[in-house]
Design an enzyme around this catalytic site. Structure first.
Site, PDB file in Angstrom:
ATOM      1  N   ASP A 183       1.243  -0.638   0.050  1.00  0.00           N
ATOM      2  CA  ASP A 183       0.080  -0.331   0.136  1.00  0.00           C
ATOM      3  C   ASP A 183       0.818   1.286   0.232  1.00  0.00           C
ATOM      4  O   ASP A 183       2.002   1.276   0.247  1.00  0.00           O
ATOM      5  CB  ASP A 183      -0.956  -0.084   1.348  1.00  0.00           C
ATOM      6  N   SER A 184      -0.047   2.201  -0.049  1.00  0.00           N
ATOM      7  CA  SER A 184       0.979   3.462   0.145  1.00  0.00           C
ATOM      8  C   SER A 184       1.069   4.071   1.622  1.00  0.00           C
ATOM      9  O   SER A 184       2.030   4.893   1.617  1.00  0.00           O
ATOM     10  CB  SER A 184       0.661   4.664  -0.459  1.00  0.00           C
ATOM     11  N   CYS A 220      -5.104  -1.668  -1.116  1.00  0.00           N
ATOM     12  CA  CYS A 220      -5.002  -0.438  -1.326  1.00  0.00           C
ATOM     13  C   CYS A 220      -6.039  -0.171  -2.864  1.00  0.00           C
ATOM     14  O   CYS A 220      -6.255  -0.554  -3.788  1.00  0.00           O
ATOM     15  CB  CYS A 220      -3.728   0.665  -2.204  1.00  0.00           C
ATOM     16  N   GLU A 256      -0.997   8.741   7.731  1.00  0.00           N
ATOM     17  CA  GLU A 256      -0.022   8.166   7.293  1.00  0.00           C
ATOM     18  C   GLU A 256       1.124   9.216   8.141  1.00  0.00           C
ATOM     19  O   GLU A 256       1.771   8.570   8.571  1.00  0.00           O
ATOM     20  CB  GLU A 256       0.051   8.507   5.590  1.00  0.00           C
ATOM     21  N   CYS A 263     -11.037   4.071   1.392  1.00  0.00           N
ATOM     22  CA  CYS A 263      -9.831   3.915   1.090  1.00  0.00           C
ATOM     23  C   CYS A 263      -9.008   2.786   2.514  1.00  0.00           C
ATOM     24  O   CYS A 263      -9.221   2.963   3.784  1.00  0.00           O
ATOM     25  CB  CYS A 263      -9.114   5.393   1.193  1.00  0.00           C
ATOM     26  N   HIS A 271      -6.665   3.234   4.379  1.00  0.00           N
ATOM     27  CA  HIS A 271      -6.054   3.812   5.537  1.00  0.00           C
ATOM     28  C   HIS A 271      -7.462   5.122   6.619  1.00  0.00           C
ATOM     29  O   HIS A 271      -7.121   4.796   7.698  1.00  0.00           O
ATOM     30  CB  HIS A 271      -6.021   5.185   5.108  1.00  0.00           C
TER      31      HIS A 271
HETATM   32  N1  DGL Z   1      -4.482   3.766   0.992  1.00  0.00           N
HETATM   33  C1  DGL Z   1      -5.366   3.511  -0.382  1.00  0.00           C
HETATM   34  C2  DGL Z   1      -6.491   3.198   0.004  1.00  0.00           C
HETATM   35  O1  DGL Z   1      -6.687   2.537   0.418  1.00  0.00           O
HETATM   36  C3  DGL Z   1      -3.878   5.210  -1.079  1.00  0.00           C
HETATM   37  C4  DGL Z   1      -3.679   6.055  -0.507  1.00  0.00           C
HETATM   38  C5  DGL Z   1      -3.013   6.799  -1.209  1.00  0.00           C
HETATM   39  O2  DGL Z   1      -2.457   6.824  -0.920  1.00  0.00           O
HETATM   40  O3  DGL Z   1      -4.342   8.092  -1.612  1.00  0.00           O
HETATM   41  O4  DGL Z   1      -6.677   4.069  -1.919  1.00  0.00           O
END
Ligand code: DGL
Length: 221
Positions: A14-15, A77, A156, A187, A189
């Protein structure tokens, strides 16, 4: 316990920390498997990158995990899934991919009449998300969408030391609404701050896709 191949290696990326919400769900079901996790915070946010740049970043993560021996890759993600997974499956036919899609189907199946999807700008604009909603909503169900630019990045950077920054960002983006019956955390996050999000939607069940991903991975072994 069901039998599965414990030597299987599963790569997850993931990011950043968002994908850990998915990793935990998979690990609960399959505790003996070896996992590798890439928290690509250097490239966060994925949700606001142009398609080609995002694919390049995602491709590098996939190749790293493959080179470390992963046979199943969990795209933990939503953004990378809706934007890149079809192309990944074409470009890497030797790997198995499991994506994380916004749990719209689950929210609609719960019977909620008014559903809100929160996700990154890239996910909200993706055709895949809207098709998912169209295919699963009945005439009595309504789905609204809210792009949350900057939210994943603020989570984050501040989850551990500065939650006040996250509250501030949420106040900028969200408004109180007690009519939603389900809110999709689209998302990975966002489940990390579900308590904070819940305050805006007191009557909604918050739903994410982590458990669905875990089931899918389990069915592959
Ligand atoms: N956690 C990611 C998602 O589910 C990406 C969040 C991001 O880096 O913008 O979309």
């Amino acid at each position: 316990m069901e039998y599965y191949d414990e030597n299987m290696k599963i790569g997850v990326f993931d990011s950043g920390i968002g994908g850990t919400t998915v990793l935990e769900a998979v690990r609960r079901r399959l505790p003996e498997v070896e996992y590798m996790y890439i928290a690509d915070s250097e490239n966060c946010p994925y949700g606001e990158k142009p398609d080609e740049e995002l694919y390049e970043i995602v491709r590098r993560n996939v190749e790293k995990l493959r080179d470390f021996g992963a046979e199943i890759i969990v795209v933990a993600c939503n953004t990378a899934t809706v934007k890149c997974i079809d192309r990944l499956r074409r470009d890497y036919p030797e790997l198995k991919f499991v994506g994380t899609e916004p749990a719209v189907k689950l929210a609609l199946a719960s019977g909620a009449r008014k559903v809100l999807v929160l996700a990154t700008p890239n996910t909200i604009e993706s055709e895949r998300l809207h098709t998912l909603a169209r295919q699963n909503a009945t005439d009595e169900q309504e789905v609204d969408y809210k792009a949350c630019p900057g939210l994943a990045e603020v989570i984050e950077k501040n989850l551990k030391n500065n939650p006040g920054e996250i509250s501030k960002k949420l106040a900028e983006l969200l408004s109180f609404n007690d009519r939603y019956e389900a809110v999709v955390l689209g998302c990975t996050h966002y489940p990390l701050v579900s308590d904070m999000i819940q305050r805006y939607y007191p009557n909604a069940k918050l739903i994410d896709g982590a458990e669905g991903v875990a089931k899918r991975v389990q069915s592959m072994l």
